[in-house]
Scaffold this motif. Sequence first.
Motif, PDB file in Angstrom:
ATOM      1  N   SER A   1       0.850  -1.194   0.000  1.00  0.00           N
ATOM      2  CA  SER A   1       0.000   0.000   0.000  1.00  0.00           C
ATOM      3  C   SER A   1       0.882   1.239   0.000  1.00  0.00           C
ATOM      4  O   SER A   1       1.834   1.334   0.780  1.00  0.00           O
ATOM      5  CB  SER A   1      -0.896   0.011   1.245  1.00  0.00           C
ATOM      6  OG  SER A   1      -1.710  -1.143   1.295  1.00  0.00           O
ATOM      7  N   LEU A   2       0.560   2.205  -0.848  1.00  0.00           N
ATOM      8  CA  LEU A   2       1.294   3.461  -0.911  1.00  0.00           C
ATOM      9  C   LEU A   2       0.516   4.558  -0.199  1.00  0.00           C
ATOM     10  O   LEU A   2      -0.695   4.452   0.013  1.00  0.00           O
ATOM     11  CB  LEU A   2       1.554   3.859  -2.361  1.00  0.00           C
ATOM     12  CG  LEU A   2       2.287   2.840  -3.240  1.00  0.00           C
ATOM     13  CD1 LEU A   2       2.618   3.466  -4.593  1.00  0.00           C
ATOM     14  CD2 LEU A   2       3.545   2.319  -2.566  1.00  0.00           C
ATOM     15  N   SER A   3       1.205   5.611   0.161  1.00  0.00           N
ATOM     16  CA  SER A   3       0.588   6.698   0.921  1.00  0.00           C
ATOM     17  C   SER A   3      -0.514   7.406   0.150  1.00  0.00           C
ATOM     18  O   SER A   3      -1.394   8.029   0.755  1.00  0.00           O
ATOM     19  CB  SER A   3       1.665   7.708   1.343  1.00  0.00           C
ATOM     20  OG  SER A   3       2.324   8.232   0.201  1.00  0.00           O
ATOM     21  N   ASP A   4      -0.504   7.316  -1.183  1.00  0.00           N
ATOM     22  CA  ASP A   4      -1.552   7.973  -1.971  1.00  0.00           C
ATOM     23  C   ASP A   4      -2.769   7.076  -2.193  1.00  0.00           C
ATOM     24  O   ASP A   4      -3.677   7.416  -2.950  1.00  0.00           O
ATOM     25  CB  ASP A   4      -0.992   8.430  -3.322  1.00  0.00           C
ATOM     26  CG  ASP A   4      -0.528   7.258  -4.203  1.00  0.00           C
ATOM     27  OD1 ASP A   4      -0.648   6.090  -3.771  1.00  0.00           O
ATOM     28  OD2 ASP A   4      -0.057   7.519  -5.317  1.00  0.00           O
ATOM     29  N   GLY A   5      -2.782   5.902  -1.521  1.00  0.00           N
ATOM     30  CA  GLY A   5      -3.901   4.983  -1.630  1.00  0.00           C
ATOM     31  C   GLY A   5      -3.729   3.904  -2.683  1.00  0.00           C
ATOM     32  O   GLY A   5      -4.533   2.956  -2.750  1.00  0.00           O
ATOM     33  N   THR A   6      -2.692   4.016  -3.500  1.00  0.00           N
ATOM     34  CA  THR A   6      -2.433   3.013  -4.526  1.00  0.00           C
ATOM     35  C   THR A   6      -2.017   1.687  -3.881  1.00  0.00           C
ATOM     36  O   THR A   6      -1.290   1.669  -2.881  1.00  0.00           O
ATOM     37  CB  THR A   6      -1.311   3.481  -5.470  1.00  0.00           C
ATOM     38  OG1 THR A   6      -1.681   4.718  -6.056  1.00  0.00           O
ATOM     39  CG2 THR A   6      -1.043   2.458  -6.559  1.00  0.00           C
ATOM     40  N   ILE A   7      -2.471   0.602  -4.461  1.00  0.00           N
ATOM     41  CA  ILE A   7      -2.035  -0.733  -4.036  1.00  0.00           C
ATOM     42  C   ILE A   7      -1.364  -1.410  -5.227  1.00  0.00           C
ATOM     43  O   ILE A   7      -1.965  -1.544  -6.295  1.00  0.00           O
ATOM     44  CB  ILE A   7      -3.219  -1.585  -3.539  1.00  0.00           C
ATOM     45  CG1 ILE A   7      -3.827  -0.949  -2.278  1.00  0.00           C
ATOM     46  CG2 ILE A   7      -2.765  -3.015  -3.247  1.00  0.00           C
ATOM     47  CD1 ILE A   7      -5.051  -1.676  -1.764  1.00  0.00           C
ATOM     48  N   LEU A   8      -0.118  -1.802  -5.051  1.00  0.00           N
ATOM     49  CA  LEU A   8       0.621  -2.505  -6.088  1.00  0.00           C
ATOM     50  C   LEU A   8       0.702  -3.975  -5.714  1.00  0.00           C
ATOM     51  O   LEU A   8       1.180  -4.312  -4.627  1.00  0.00           O
ATOM     52  CB  LEU A   8       2.024  -1.931  -6.253  1.00  0.00           C
ATOM     53  CG  LEU A   8       2.137  -0.493  -6.764  1.00  0.00           C
ATOM     54  CD1 LEU A   8       3.607  -0.101  -6.888  1.00  0.00           C
ATOM     55  CD2 LEU A   8       1.444  -0.349  -8.102  1.00  0.00           C
ATOM     56  N   GLN A   9       0.275  -4.838  -6.611  1.00  0.00           N
ATOM     57  CA  GLN A   9       0.307  -6.269  -6.344  1.00  0.00           C
ATOM     58  C   GLN A   9       1.637  -6.861  -6.785  1.00  0.00           C
ATOM     59  O   GLN A   9       2.317  -6.334  -7.662  1.00  0.00           O
ATOM     60  CB  GLN A   9      -0.852  -6.959  -7.069  1.00  0.00           C
ATOM     61  CG  GLN A   9      -2.228  -6.526  -6.573  1.00  0.00           C
ATOM     62  CD  GLN A   9      -3.355  -7.240  -7.293  1.00  0.00           C
ATOM     63  OE1 GLN A   9      -3.201  -7.642  -8.437  1.00  0.00           O
ATOM     64  NE2 GLN A   9      -4.480  -7.396  -6.606  1.00  0.00           N
ATOM     65  N   GLY A  10       1.990  -7.979  -6.158  1.00  0.00           N
ATOM     66  CA  GLY A  10       3.233  -8.639  -6.521  1.00  0.00           C
ATOM     67  C   GLY A  10       3.283 -10.060  -6.012  1.00  0.00           C
ATOM     68  O   GLY A  10       2.639 -10.397  -5.010  1.00  0.00           O
ATOM     69  N   GLU A  11       4.045 -10.903  -6.713  1.00  0.00           N
ATOM     70  CA  GLU A  11       4.183 -12.294  -6.295  1.00  0.00           C
ATOM     71  C   GLU A  11       5.233 -12.446  -5.199  1.00  0.00           C
ATOM     72  O   GLU A  11       5.182 -13.380  -4.401  1.00  0.00           O
ATOM     73  CB  GLU A  11       4.543 -13.165  -7.496  1.00  0.00           C
ATOM     74  CG  GLU A  11       3.445 -13.230  -8.551  1.00  0.00           C
ATOM     75  CD  GLU A  11       3.802 -14.139  -9.702  1.00  0.00           C
ATOM     76  OE1 GLU A  11       4.788 -14.894  -9.587  1.00  0.00           O
ATOM     77  OE2 GLU A  11       3.098 -14.102 -10.721  1.00  0.00           O
ATOM     78  N   SER A  12       6.218 -11.565  -5.175  1.00  0.00           N
ATOM     79  CA  SER A  12       7.233 -11.538  -4.115  1.00  0.00           C
ATOM     80  C   SER A  12       7.543 -10.088  -3.793  1.00  0.00           C
ATOM     81  O   SER A  12       7.502  -9.225  -4.680  1.00  0.00           O
ATOM     82  CB  SER A  12       8.513 -12.261  -4.547  1.00  0.00           C
ATOM     83  OG  SER A  12       8.275 -13.642  -4.744  1.00  0.00           O
ATOM     84  N   ILE A  13       7.856  -9.819  -2.539  1.00  0.00           N
ATOM     85  CA  ILE A  13       8.117  -8.453  -2.082  1.00  0.00           C
ATOM     86  C   ILE A  13       9.479  -8.421  -1.382  1.00  0.00           C
ATOM     87  O   ILE A  13       9.771  -9.274  -0.542  1.00  0.00           O
ATOM     88  CB  ILE A  13       7.040  -7.972  -1.085  1.00  0.00           C
ATOM     89  CG1 ILE A  13       5.631  -8.216  -1.623  1.00  0.00           C
ATOM     90  CG2 ILE A  13       7.259  -6.509  -0.721  1.00  0.00           C
ATOM     91  CD1 ILE A  13       5.285  -7.444  -2.865  1.00  0.00           C
TER      92      ILE A  13
END
Length: 358
Positions: A179-191
């Motif tokens: 989750s980013l501070s601007d509300g964006t959510i980036l999906q990913g298989e590994s972090i």
Amino acid sequence: IMGCLTAYYLSRYGLKCPVIEREAIGSQASGSAAGLLNPLTGMESDRGQAEFAMEAYRLHCQLALELQQMAAADYCFSETPMLLPAFTEEEVADLRRQFVRLQSYGVNPLWLEGSSLHPMSNWLADDVQAAVYTSSSGQLECCRLMTTLAQTINAQGTIIKEGEVVGLKKSSRLITGVSLSDGTILQGESILIAMGPWSKFAGDWMGMNIPVEPLRGHIVKLSLPKTPLPFSIVYDRGYVAPKAAGHLVAGTTEEFAGFARLVTKQGTVSIMKDSLRVAPILRRASIIETTACLRPMCIDGLPIIGQVPGWDNLYIATGHGRKGILLSTATANYLAQLIATGKSDWDIAPYSPRRLAC
């Protein structure tokens, strides 16, 4: 540098990933560190760590060739000899032990004393009793490296996105995105969490303590005196080193001052006092600039590299202290292997975050 280099090595497995950066790439220690690659100092008590550092240095030599071919850019990487002086009988005895240790790594160091020190006399203080000379070290310009690396991974398909990560999205034992501070959510298989000293704040997201604190270090940039310095001088925790970009750097301090990246007069004076002790010729140099950066220091002095316990697809790379630029290549290369294949050719278990979960 940990995030960008891991993305670089992941591309070898056909994997493309976004790199999320709160500020500009290289705006913190990755772009403003001294850029000295001295794998044989600062790790005298741990052979495993020293061997990891030597592997990192080998990978830096390889990386420099690769990036020069792909990006046609010069970040002033060069192999620069190193000199370790001793001023007292006690220091000479310690240096002899270090000389034997360096021989065990097969780097063929030279022992200098008496007349063999004369060629170094233009740079060294008169009361140096002995010194060890080795060619297994180097240097680079960190800001230029980060620019080159960012351009290279971007050309390979990596998106560099500006934003501040404020949390992780979870499902059972998986992290599904950030989750980013601007509300964006980036999906990913590994972090991968690679936030330098700020990684400590990610501990709440992953449910474990990340005992990393910012270690402030000052660096003084100096003009070259008329007599060129053909090697780095490393004494105690300080150094004076020539840079291929055409200046000298001297350092450093070790201050736990929180996240204050302030340059202090005390830090500058301390560095210059120590530098003049080993190389009085620096009285002829002038100070160009003094900077400070925050290095991530783990409570046990070891880096934190690997899969986060309790999570199937969450990884971390931080805690490299003063050796972050040096160790970045080995960290990123073998972490990319672990992420992509589930195993690593180099045993990075000693640096696993599991040791901190006990």
